[in-house]
Motif scaffolding. Structure first.
Motif, PDB file in Angstrom:
ATOM      1  N   GLU A 293       0.840  -1.206   0.000  1.00 29.47           N
ATOM      2  CA  GLU A 293       0.000   0.000   0.000  1.00 29.47           C
ATOM      3  C   GLU A 293       0.871   1.250   0.000  1.00 29.47           C
TER       4      GLU A 293
ATOM      5  N   ILE B 120       1.691   5.044   0.880  1.00 30.20           N
ATOM      6  CA  ILE B 120       1.371   6.069   1.881  1.00 30.20           C
ATOM      7  C   ILE B 120       1.666   7.434   1.259  1.00 30.20           C
TER       8      ILE B 120
ATOM      9  N   GLU C  42      -1.103  11.635   8.017  1.00 30.92           N
ATOM     10  CA  GLU C  42      -2.245  11.050   8.722  1.00 30.92           C
ATOM     11  C   GLU C  42      -2.401   9.571   8.365  1.00 30.92           C
ATOM     12  N   GLN C  43      -2.268   9.271   7.082  1.00 31.30           N
ATOM     13  CA  GLN C  43      -2.369   7.877   6.635  1.00 31.30           C
ATOM     14  C   GLN C  43      -1.238   7.039   7.234  1.00 31.30           C
ATOM     15  N   PHE C  44      -0.035   7.627   7.317  1.00 26.10           N
ATOM     16  CA  PHE C  44       1.106   6.913   7.882  1.00 26.10           C
ATOM     17  C   PHE C  44       0.870   6.595   9.360  1.00 26.10           C
ATOM     18  N   GLN C  45       0.401   7.583  10.111  1.00 26.99           N
ATOM     19  CA  GLN C  45       0.174   7.379  11.550  1.00 26.99           C
ATOM     20  C   GLN C  45      -0.904   6.331  11.797  1.00 26.99           C
ATOM     21  N   LEU C  46      -1.938   6.350  10.974  1.00 24.17           N
ATOM     22  CA  LEU C  46      -3.007   5.356  11.116  1.00 24.17           C
ATOM     23  C   LEU C  46      -2.477   3.947  10.825  1.00 24.17           C
ATOM     24  N   ALA C  47      -1.690   3.825   9.758  1.00 25.43           N
ATOM     25  CA  ALA C  47      -1.177   2.510   9.352  1.00 25.43           C
ATOM     26  C   ALA C  47      -0.244   1.925  10.400  1.00 25.43           C
TER      27      ALA C  47
ATOM     28  N   LEU D 261       3.781  -1.483   3.407  1.00 25.32           N
ATOM     29  CA  LEU D 261       3.474  -0.143   2.930  1.00 25.32           C
ATOM     30  C   LEU D 261       4.736   0.492   2.355  1.00 25.32           C
TER      31      LEU D 261
ATOM     32  N   SER E 181       6.303  12.289  -0.639  1.00 23.18           N
ATOM     33  CA  SER E 181       5.820  12.524   0.732  1.00 23.18           C
ATOM     34  C   SER E 181       6.986  12.946   1.620  1.00 23.18           C
TER      35      SER E 181
END
Length: 478
Positions: free
Chosen positions: A377, A379, A383-388, A427, A434
Protein backbone atom coordinates in the motif's frame (compact mmCIF):
# COMPACT_ATOMS: atom_id res chain seq x y z
CA UNK A 1 41.49 -30.51 -49.36
CA UNK A 2 40.75 -33.50 -51.56
CA UNK A 3 37.53 -35.29 -50.65
CA UNK A 4 39.11 -38.52 -51.92
CA UNK A 5 42.33 -38.39 -49.86
CA UNK A 6 41.92 -40.01 -46.42
CA UNK A 7 45.19 -38.51 -45.14
CA UNK A 8 44.06 -35.00 -46.01
CA UNK A 9 40.71 -35.64 -44.35
CA UNK A 10 42.49 -36.95 -41.27
CA UNK A 11 44.74 -33.88 -41.11
CA UNK A 12 41.70 -31.62 -41.45
CA UNK A 13 40.06 -33.59 -38.65
CA UNK A 14 43.16 -33.09 -36.51
CA UNK A 15 42.96 -29.33 -37.09
CA UNK A 16 39.33 -29.29 -35.95
CA UNK A 17 40.19 -31.45 -32.95
CA UNK A 18 42.92 -29.03 -31.84
CA UNK A 19 40.36 -26.21 -32.03
CA UNK A 20 38.01 -28.19 -29.78
CA UNK A 21 35.51 -28.72 -32.61
CA UNK A 22 35.01 -32.40 -31.82
CA UNK A 23 31.81 -32.94 -33.81
CA UNK A 24 33.40 -31.56 -36.96
CA UNK A 25 36.58 -33.55 -36.32
CA UNK A 26 34.48 -36.70 -35.93
CA UNK A 27 32.71 -36.01 -39.21
CA UNK A 28 36.03 -35.66 -41.03
CA UNK A 29 37.47 -38.82 -39.45
CA UNK A 30 34.34 -40.69 -40.51
CA UNK A 31 34.84 -39.54 -44.09
CA UNK A 32 38.47 -40.65 -43.96
CA UNK A 33 37.54 -44.05 -42.55
CA UNK A 34 34.88 -44.53 -45.20
CA UNK A 35 37.72 -44.38 -47.72
CA UNK A 36 40.27 -46.30 -45.64
CA UNK A 37 38.56 -48.29 -42.85
CA UNK A 38 41.75 -50.05 -41.72
CA UNK A 39 43.64 -46.90 -40.78
CA UNK A 40 44.55 -47.50 -37.12
CA UNK A 41 45.76 -43.94 -36.54
CA UNK A 42 42.50 -42.52 -37.84
CA UNK A 43 40.59 -44.91 -35.57
CA UNK A 44 42.66 -43.64 -32.66
CA UNK A 45 41.98 -40.04 -33.58
CA UNK A 46 38.30 -40.78 -33.87
CA UNK A 47 38.44 -42.21 -30.34
CA UNK A 48 40.02 -38.96 -29.13
CA UNK A 49 37.17 -36.95 -30.67
CA UNK A 50 34.63 -39.24 -29.02
CA UNK A 51 36.35 -38.69 -25.68
CA UNK A 52 36.05 -34.95 -26.25
CA UNK A 53 32.31 -35.49 -26.74
CA UNK A 54 32.13 -37.60 -23.53
CA UNK A 55 31.12 -40.69 -25.51
CA UNK A 56 33.51 -42.94 -23.66
CA UNK A 57 31.91 -46.29 -24.45
CA UNK A 58 32.18 -45.61 -28.17
CA UNK A 59 35.76 -44.41 -27.69
CA UNK A 60 36.65 -47.74 -26.06
CA UNK A 61 35.30 -49.64 -29.06
CA UNK A 62 37.16 -47.38 -31.46
CA UNK A 63 40.46 -47.96 -29.63
CA UNK A 64 39.81 -51.69 -29.67
CA UNK A 65 39.23 -51.52 -33.41
CA UNK A 66 42.50 -49.62 -33.85
CA UNK A 67 44.31 -52.36 -31.93
CA UNK A 68 42.64 -55.06 -33.99
CA UNK A 69 44.16 -53.39 -37.02
CA UNK A 70 47.53 -52.77 -35.36
CA UNK A 71 48.05 -54.67 -32.07
CA UNK A 72 51.30 -52.81 -31.41
CA UNK A 73 49.76 -49.34 -31.70
CA UNK A 74 51.10 -47.85 -28.45
CA UNK A 75 49.01 -44.69 -28.46
CA UNK A 76 45.81 -46.74 -28.71
CA UNK A 77 46.92 -48.85 -25.73
CA UNK A 78 47.65 -45.70 -23.75
CA UNK A 79 44.35 -44.09 -24.69
CA UNK A 80 42.46 -47.27 -23.89
CA UNK A 81 44.19 -47.53 -20.50
CA UNK A 82 43.16 -43.95 -19.69
CA UNK A 83 39.58 -44.71 -20.70
CA UNK A 84 39.44 -47.81 -18.54
CA UNK A 85 40.76 -45.84 -15.56
CA UNK A 86 37.96 -43.31 -16.03
CA UNK A 87 35.43 -46.13 -16.32
CA UNK A 88 36.78 -47.89 -13.24
CA UNK A 89 37.92 -51.00 -15.14
CA UNK A 90 41.06 -51.73 -13.14
CA UNK A 91 42.28 -54.94 -14.80
CA UNK A 92 41.67 -53.68 -18.33
CA UNK A 93 43.51 -50.45 -17.56
CA UNK A 94 46.50 -52.32 -16.16
CA UNK A 95 46.61 -54.63 -19.17
CA UNK A 96 46.75 -51.78 -21.68
CA UNK A 97 49.19 -49.71 -19.64
CA UNK A 98 51.59 -52.66 -19.69
CA UNK A 99 51.28 -52.85 -23.48
CA UNK A 100 51.83 -49.14 -24.07
CA UNK A 101 54.99 -48.51 -26.09
CA UNK A 102 57.74 -47.58 -25.38
CA UNK A 103 56.78 -47.69 -21.67
CA UNK A 104 53.78 -47.13 -19.44
CA UNK A 105 52.89 -43.55 -18.57
CA UNK A 106 54.00 -43.25 -14.94
CA UNK A 107 51.37 -40.62 -14.15
CA UNK A 108 48.62 -42.85 -15.50
CA UNK A 109 50.07 -45.79 -13.60
CA UNK A 110 50.01 -43.79 -10.36
CA UNK A 111 46.43 -42.72 -11.09
CA UNK A 112 45.44 -46.33 -11.68
CA UNK A 113 47.06 -47.47 -8.44
CA UNK A 114 45.24 -44.75 -6.49
CA UNK A 115 41.90 -45.63 -8.08
CA UNK A 116 42.51 -49.32 -7.41
CA UNK A 117 43.30 -48.64 -3.75
CA UNK A 118 40.11 -46.67 -3.11
CA UNK A 119 38.02 -49.01 -5.26
CA UNK A 120 39.15 -51.95 -3.16
CA UNK A 121 38.41 -50.12 0.07
CA UNK A 122 34.96 -49.24 -1.26
CA UNK A 123 34.23 -52.92 -1.93
CA UNK A 124 35.46 -53.92 1.53
CA UNK A 125 33.35 -51.23 3.19
CA UNK A 126 30.23 -52.33 1.34
CA UNK A 127 30.76 -55.92 2.43
CA UNK A 128 31.02 -54.66 6.02
CA UNK A 129 27.96 -52.42 5.67
CA UNK A 130 30.07 -49.36 6.52
CA UNK A 131 28.20 -46.87 4.37
CA UNK A 132 30.11 -43.78 5.43
CA UNK A 133 33.30 -45.47 4.30
CA UNK A 134 31.65 -46.59 1.05
CA UNK A 135 30.77 -42.97 0.37
CA UNK A 136 34.22 -41.71 1.29
CA UNK A 137 36.11 -44.30 -0.75
CA UNK A 138 33.86 -44.09 -3.81
CA UNK A 139 34.29 -40.31 -3.78
CA UNK A 140 38.05 -40.75 -3.46
CA UNK A 141 38.21 -43.20 -6.37
CA UNK A 142 36.12 -40.88 -8.54
CA UNK A 143 38.30 -37.90 -7.62
CA UNK A 144 41.46 -39.92 -8.34
CA UNK A 145 40.41 -40.49 -11.94
CA UNK A 146 37.47 -42.91 -12.20
CA UNK A 147 35.12 -40.02 -12.95
CA UNK A 148 32.93 -41.99 -15.36
CA UNK A 149 32.55 -45.22 -13.42
CA UNK A 150 28.90 -46.21 -13.33
CA UNK A 151 29.65 -48.76 -10.62
CA UNK A 152 31.32 -46.25 -8.32
CA UNK A 153 28.46 -43.80 -8.84
CA UNK A 154 26.01 -46.59 -8.04
CA UNK A 155 27.98 -47.49 -4.91
CA UNK A 156 27.93 -43.84 -3.96
CA UNK A 157 24.17 -43.73 -4.54
CA UNK A 158 23.62 -46.82 -2.40
CA UNK A 159 25.69 -45.33 0.42
CA UNK A 160 23.75 -42.06 0.25
CA UNK A 161 20.49 -44.00 0.27
CA UNK A 162 21.57 -45.99 3.32
CA UNK A 163 22.51 -42.72 5.03
CA UNK A 164 19.02 -41.31 4.28
CA UNK A 165 20.35 -38.68 1.87
CA UNK A 166 17.70 -39.52 -0.68
CA UNK A 167 17.91 -36.51 -2.98
CA UNK A 168 21.66 -36.90 -3.32
CA UNK A 169 21.25 -40.65 -3.87
CA UNK A 170 18.78 -39.92 -6.65
CA UNK A 171 21.24 -37.58 -8.37
CA UNK A 172 24.04 -40.14 -8.09
CA UNK A 173 22.09 -43.10 -9.48
CA UNK A 174 20.66 -40.93 -12.26
CA UNK A 175 24.22 -39.96 -13.21
CA UNK A 176 25.24 -43.62 -13.20
CA UNK A 177 22.31 -44.52 -15.44
CA UNK A 178 23.30 -41.91 -18.01
CA UNK A 179 26.68 -43.57 -18.50
CA UNK A 180 26.61 -46.14 -21.28
CA UNK A 181 28.09 -48.85 -19.10
CA UNK A 182 27.08 -51.87 -21.16
CA UNK A 183 28.84 -50.57 -24.26
CA UNK A 184 32.21 -50.43 -22.52
CA UNK A 185 32.30 -53.52 -20.30
CA UNK A 186 31.76 -57.24 -20.68
CA UNK A 187 28.35 -58.47 -19.48
CA UNK A 188 29.84 -60.87 -16.92
CA UNK A 189 31.83 -58.23 -14.99
CA UNK A 190 31.31 -58.67 -11.25
CA UNK A 191 30.92 -56.09 -8.50
CA UNK A 192 30.44 -57.11 -4.87
CA UNK A 193 29.05 -60.45 -5.96
CA UNK A 194 26.63 -58.89 -8.45
CA UNK A 195 26.79 -59.00 -12.21
CA UNK A 196 27.70 -55.35 -12.62
CA UNK A 197 24.72 -54.19 -14.64
CA UNK A 198 22.35 -55.92 -12.22
CA UNK A 199 23.89 -53.92 -9.38
CA UNK A 200 23.00 -50.66 -11.12
CA UNK A 201 19.36 -51.72 -11.41
CA UNK A 202 19.41 -53.07 -7.85
CA UNK A 203 20.47 -49.69 -6.47
CA UNK A 204 18.07 -47.85 -8.75
CA UNK A 205 15.20 -49.96 -7.41
CA UNK A 206 16.06 -49.07 -3.82
CA UNK A 207 16.22 -45.34 -4.51
CA UNK A 208 13.05 -45.40 -6.61
CA UNK A 209 11.14 -47.24 -3.90
CA UNK A 210 12.31 -44.87 -1.17
CA UNK A 211 11.21 -41.88 -3.24
CA UNK A 212 7.81 -43.39 -3.98
CA UNK A 213 8.45 -44.26 -7.62
CA UNK A 214 7.06 -47.74 -7.14
CA UNK A 215 6.48 -48.60 -10.80
CA UNK A 216 10.04 -47.65 -11.67
CA UNK A 217 11.31 -49.63 -8.70
CA UNK A 218 9.48 -52.75 -9.88
CA UNK A 219 10.82 -52.28 -13.41
CA UNK A 220 14.40 -51.84 -12.18
CA UNK A 221 14.39 -54.83 -9.86
CA UNK A 222 12.79 -56.99 -12.56
CA UNK A 223 15.71 -56.12 -14.85
CA UNK A 224 18.21 -56.90 -12.11
CA UNK A 225 16.54 -60.29 -11.56
CA UNK A 226 16.72 -61.11 -15.28
CA UNK A 227 20.42 -60.18 -15.48
CA UNK A 228 21.49 -61.86 -12.24
CA UNK A 229 18.79 -64.42 -11.36
CA UNK A 230 20.85 -66.32 -8.80
CA UNK A 231 22.02 -63.38 -6.69
CA UNK A 232 20.54 -63.61 -3.19
CA UNK A 233 20.56 -59.85 -2.62
CA UNK A 234 18.70 -59.31 -5.88
CA UNK A 235 16.19 -62.03 -5.01
CA UNK A 236 15.59 -60.55 -1.54
CA UNK A 237 15.17 -57.04 -2.92
CA UNK A 238 12.91 -58.32 -5.70
CA UNK A 239 10.57 -59.87 -3.14
CA UNK A 240 10.65 -56.75 -0.98
CA UNK A 241 9.94 -54.31 -3.82
CA UNK A 242 7.07 -56.43 -5.12
CA UNK A 243 5.58 -56.75 -1.64
CA UNK A 244 5.85 -53.04 -0.85
CA UNK A 245 4.42 -52.06 -4.24
CA UNK A 246 1.44 -54.38 -3.68
CA UNK A 247 0.85 -52.93 -0.20
CA UNK A 248 0.95 -49.40 -1.51
CA UNK A 249 -1.40 -50.23 -4.39
CA UNK A 250 -3.88 -51.95 -2.06
CA UNK A 251 -3.67 -49.10 0.43
CA UNK A 252 -4.41 -46.57 -2.30
CA UNK A 253 -7.42 -48.55 -3.50
CA UNK A 254 -8.81 -48.79 0.03
CA UNK A 255 -8.17 -45.10 0.72
CA UNK A 256 -9.93 -44.07 -2.48
CA UNK A 257 -12.87 -46.26 -1.44
CA UNK A 258 -13.08 -44.48 1.90
CA UNK A 259 -11.89 -47.54 3.84
CA UNK A 260 -9.34 -45.64 5.87
CA UNK A 261 -8.80 -48.16 8.68
CA UNK A 262 -8.17 -50.95 6.19
CA UNK A 263 -5.86 -48.69 4.19
CA UNK A 264 -3.87 -48.02 7.38
CA UNK A 265 -3.35 -51.74 7.79
CA UNK A 266 -2.25 -52.14 4.16
CA UNK A 267 0.29 -49.33 4.38
CA UNK A 268 1.49 -50.79 7.67
CA UNK A 269 2.17 -54.12 5.96
CA UNK A 270 4.30 -52.29 3.42
CA UNK A 271 6.20 -50.55 6.21
CA UNK A 272 7.01 -53.89 7.79
CA UNK A 273 8.88 -54.74 4.60
CA UNK A 274 10.35 -51.28 4.10
CA UNK A 275 10.38 -49.31 7.37
CA UNK A 276 12.15 -46.31 5.84
CA UNK A 277 9.57 -45.53 3.18
CA UNK A 278 8.47 -41.91 3.49
CA UNK A 279 5.56 -42.34 1.06
CA UNK A 280 3.94 -45.15 3.02
CA UNK A 281 4.29 -43.19 6.26
CA UNK A 282 2.74 -40.14 4.63
CA UNK A 283 -0.08 -42.17 3.10
CA UNK A 284 -0.85 -43.74 6.46
CA UNK A 285 -0.79 -40.26 8.00
CA UNK A 286 -3.48 -39.25 5.50
CA UNK A 287 -5.62 -42.20 6.60
CA UNK A 288 -5.19 -41.31 10.24
CA UNK A 289 -6.07 -37.70 9.48
CA UNK A 290 -9.31 -38.89 7.91
CA UNK A 291 -9.95 -41.03 10.99
CA UNK A 292 -9.36 -37.94 13.19
CA UNK A 293 -6.37 -39.64 14.79
CA UNK A 294 -4.37 -36.41 14.82
CA UNK A 295 -1.58 -37.54 17.13
CA UNK A 296 -0.95 -40.70 15.12
CA UNK A 297 -1.05 -38.71 11.91
CA UNK A 298 1.64 -36.41 13.31
CA UNK A 299 3.72 -39.41 14.39
CA UNK A 300 3.68 -40.83 10.87
CA UNK A 301 4.56 -37.44 9.39
CA UNK A 302 7.46 -37.19 11.83
CA UNK A 303 8.76 -40.57 10.65
CA UNK A 304 8.49 -39.49 7.02
CA UNK A 305 10.33 -36.25 7.80
CA UNK A 306 13.13 -38.13 9.55
CA UNK A 307 13.71 -39.87 6.24
CA UNK A 308 13.42 -36.71 4.12
CA UNK A 309 13.25 -33.46 6.13
CA UNK A 310 11.93 -31.33 3.25
CA UNK A 311 9.15 -33.74 2.24
CA UNK A 312 6.36 -31.28 1.50
CA UNK A 313 3.46 -33.75 1.63
CA UNK A 314 4.41 -34.76 5.16
CA UNK A 315 4.81 -31.12 6.20
CA UNK A 316 1.37 -30.30 4.78
CA UNK A 317 -0.29 -33.16 6.61
CA UNK A 318 1.50 -32.42 9.85
CA UNK A 319 0.60 -28.72 9.67
CA UNK A 320 -3.05 -29.62 9.10
CA UNK A 321 -3.00 -32.12 11.98
CA UNK A 322 -1.45 -29.54 14.30
CA UNK A 323 -4.25 -27.21 13.27
CA UNK A 324 -6.91 -29.76 14.14
CA UNK A 325 -5.34 -30.03 17.59
CA UNK A 326 -5.15 -26.21 17.84
CA UNK A 327 -1.38 -26.39 18.18
CA UNK A 328 -1.12 -23.25 16.11
CA UNK A 329 2.50 -22.30 16.76
CA UNK A 330 3.67 -25.67 15.43
CA UNK A 331 1.26 -25.45 12.51
CA UNK A 332 2.54 -21.98 11.59
CA UNK A 333 6.13 -23.20 11.81
CA UNK A 334 5.43 -25.98 9.29
CA UNK A 335 3.60 -23.61 6.98
CA UNK A 336 6.57 -21.25 7.12
CA UNK A 337 8.81 -24.02 5.80
CA UNK A 338 6.24 -24.86 3.15
CA UNK A 339 6.03 -21.24 2.02
CA UNK A 340 9.76 -21.37 1.31
CA UNK A 341 9.51 -24.71 -0.47
CA UNK A 342 6.32 -23.78 -2.40
CA UNK A 343 6.40 -19.98 -2.70
CA UNK A 344 3.84 -19.83 -5.52
CA UNK A 345 1.31 -22.22 -3.96
CA UNK A 346 -1.72 -20.08 -3.09
CA UNK A 347 -3.41 -22.86 -1.10
CA UNK A 348 -0.40 -23.11 1.18
CA UNK A 349 -0.30 -19.32 1.49
CA UNK A 350 -3.95 -19.20 2.50
CA UNK A 351 -3.60 -22.07 4.99
CA UNK A 352 -0.58 -20.29 6.45
CA UNK A 353 -2.59 -17.08 6.78
CA UNK A 354 -5.46 -18.80 8.58
CA UNK A 355 -3.02 -20.56 10.92
CA UNK A 356 -1.46 -17.18 11.72
CA UNK A 357 -4.90 -15.72 12.42
CA UNK A 358 -5.68 -18.60 14.76
CA UNK A 359 -2.31 -18.26 16.52
CA UNK A 360 -2.76 -14.53 17.08
CA UNK A 361 -6.33 -15.03 18.27
CA UNK A 362 -5.17 -17.67 20.74
CA UNK A 363 -2.75 -15.08 22.14
CA UNK A 364 -5.48 -12.48 22.47
CA UNK A 365 -4.10 -10.30 19.68
CA UNK A 366 -6.32 -8.16 17.45
CA UNK A 367 -6.86 -9.76 14.05
CA UNK A 368 -9.78 -7.82 12.60
CA UNK A 369 -7.48 -5.73 10.42
CA UNK A 370 -5.69 -8.73 8.93
CA UNK A 371 -6.44 -9.64 5.35
CA UNK A 372 -5.16 -12.34 3.06
CA UNK A 373 -2.77 -11.25 0.37
CA UNK A 374 -3.05 -7.82 -1.16
CA UNK A 375 -0.49 -5.39 -2.49
CA UNK A 376 2.06 -3.03 -1.02
CA UNK A 377 0.00 0.00 0.00
CA UNK A 378 1.28 3.46 -0.92
CA UNK A 379 1.37 6.07 1.88
CA UNK A 380 0.89 9.62 0.65
CA UNK A 381 0.39 11.63 3.83
CA UNK A 382 1.25 11.88 7.51
CA UNK A 383 -2.25 11.05 8.72
CA UNK A 384 -2.37 7.88 6.63
CA UNK A 385 1.11 6.91 7.88
CA UNK A 386 0.17 7.38 11.55
CA UNK A 387 -3.01 5.36 11.12
CA UNK A 388 -1.18 2.51 9.35
CA UNK A 389 1.58 2.25 11.94
CA UNK A 390 -0.80 2.39 14.92
CA UNK A 391 -2.73 -0.72 13.89
CA UNK A 392 -2.33 -3.98 15.77
CA UNK A 393 -0.18 -6.57 14.10
CA UNK A 394 2.97 -6.00 12.08
CA UNK A 395 3.54 -3.31 9.46
CA UNK A 396 6.62 -3.02 7.26
CA UNK A 397 7.26 0.46 5.84
CA UNK A 398 9.49 0.76 2.78
CA UNK A 399 10.88 4.27 2.39
CA UNK A 400 11.96 4.53 -1.22
CA UNK A 401 12.48 6.76 -4.24
CA UNK A 402 11.33 5.74 -7.69
CA UNK A 403 14.54 7.06 -9.24
CA UNK A 404 16.87 5.19 -6.87
CA UNK A 405 18.54 2.12 -8.36
CA UNK A 406 18.74 0.18 -5.08
CA UNK A 407 15.05 0.82 -4.44
CA UNK A 408 14.17 -0.41 -7.91
CA UNK A 409 16.22 -3.52 -7.27
CA UNK A 410 14.62 -4.45 -3.93
CA UNK A 411 11.02 -3.40 -4.67
CA UNK A 412 10.10 -6.63 -6.53
CA UNK A 413 11.36 -8.59 -3.54
CA UNK A 414 9.14 -6.52 -1.24
CA UNK A 415 6.20 -7.49 -3.47
CA UNK A 416 7.24 -11.12 -3.09
CA UNK A 417 7.34 -10.77 0.70
CA UNK A 418 3.87 -9.24 0.61
CA UNK A 419 2.59 -12.44 -0.99
CA UNK A 420 4.76 -14.71 1.12
CA UNK A 421 3.68 -13.16 4.45
CA UNK A 422 0.03 -12.26 3.88
CA UNK A 423 -0.64 -11.43 7.55
CA UNK A 424 1.94 -8.62 7.52
CA UNK A 425 0.97 -5.15 6.28
CA UNK A 426 3.43 -3.86 3.69
CA UNK A 427 3.47 -0.14 2.93
CA UNK A 428 5.71 2.16 0.92
CA UNK A 429 6.54 5.85 1.20
CA UNK A 430 8.09 7.66 -1.76
CA UNK A 431 10.28 10.22 0.01
CA UNK A 432 10.08 12.61 -2.95
CA UNK A 433 6.29 12.54 -3.07
CA UNK A 434 5.82 12.52 0.73
CA UNK A 435 8.76 14.53 2.13
CA UNK A 436 6.87 15.40 5.33
CA UNK A 437 6.63 11.72 6.28
CA UNK A 438 10.30 11.20 5.48
CA UNK A 439 11.31 14.19 7.63
CA UNK A 440 9.09 13.11 10.52
CA UNK A 441 10.69 9.66 10.44
CA UNK A 442 14.18 11.13 9.98
CA UNK A 443 14.76 9.12 6.80
CA UNK A 444 17.85 10.37 4.97
CA UNK A 445 18.87 7.29 2.99
CA UNK A 446 16.82 5.02 0.77
CA UNK A 447 15.90 2.27 0.79
CA UNK A 448 15.09 2.34 4.51
CA UNK A 449 12.76 -0.17 6.15
CA UNK A 450 10.96 0.28 9.45
CA UNK A 451 8.94 -2.43 11.15
CA UNK A 452 6.13 -1.56 13.54
CA UNK A 453 4.43 -4.07 15.81
CA UNK A 454 1.20 -3.09 17.56
CA UNK A 455 2.01 0.59 17.03
CA UNK A 456 5.61 0.39 18.30
CA UNK A 457 8.65 0.61 16.06
CA UNK A 458 10.73 -2.52 16.65
CA UNK A 459 13.25 -2.49 13.80
CA UNK A 460 14.93 -0.11 11.38
CA UNK A 461 17.16 -1.19 8.48
CA UNK A 462 19.04 0.93 5.96
CA UNK A 463 19.81 -0.74 2.63
CA UNK A 464 19.32 -4.27 4.02
CA UNK A 465 20.06 -7.42 2.08
CA UNK A 466 17.12 -9.51 0.95
CA UNK A 467 18.09 -12.17 3.48
CA UNK A 468 18.12 -9.71 6.40
CA UNK A 469 14.85 -8.12 5.31
CA UNK A 470 13.02 -11.44 5.09
CA UNK A 471 14.52 -12.67 8.35
CA UNK A 472 13.25 -9.54 10.11
CA UNK A 473 9.79 -9.79 8.55
CA UNK A 474 9.54 -13.42 9.58
CA UNK A 475 10.92 -12.74 13.06
CA UNK A 476 8.43 -10.00 13.89
CA UNK A 477 5.57 -11.32 11.78
CA UNK A 478 4.94 -14.42 13.89
Amino acid sequence: MSAADPEELKRAGNDQYRKGCFEEALRLYDRALALCPDNAACRGNRAAALIGLHRLGEAVKECEEALRIDPSYGRAHHRLASLHIRLGHIEDALKHLSLAIPQPDLLELHKLQTVEKHFGRCLDARKAGDWKSVLRESDAAIAAGADSSALLLAARAEALFRLNLLDEADVAISSASKLNYTSSCSPDTKFCGFIANAYLFYVHAQVDMALGRFDHAVSSIDKARIIDPGNTEVITMHNKVKSVARARSLGNELFNSGKFSEACVAYGEGLKQHPVNKVLYCNRAACRFKLEQWEKSIEDCNEALKIQPNYTKALLRRAASYGKMERWAESVKDYEILRKELPSDTEVAEAYFHAQIALKSSRGEEVSNMKFGGEVEAIIGMEQFQLATSLSGVSVIHFMAASNQQCCKISPFVNTLCTRYPSVNFLKVDVNESPAVARAENVRTVPTFKIYKNGIRVKEMICPSQQLLEYSVRHYGI
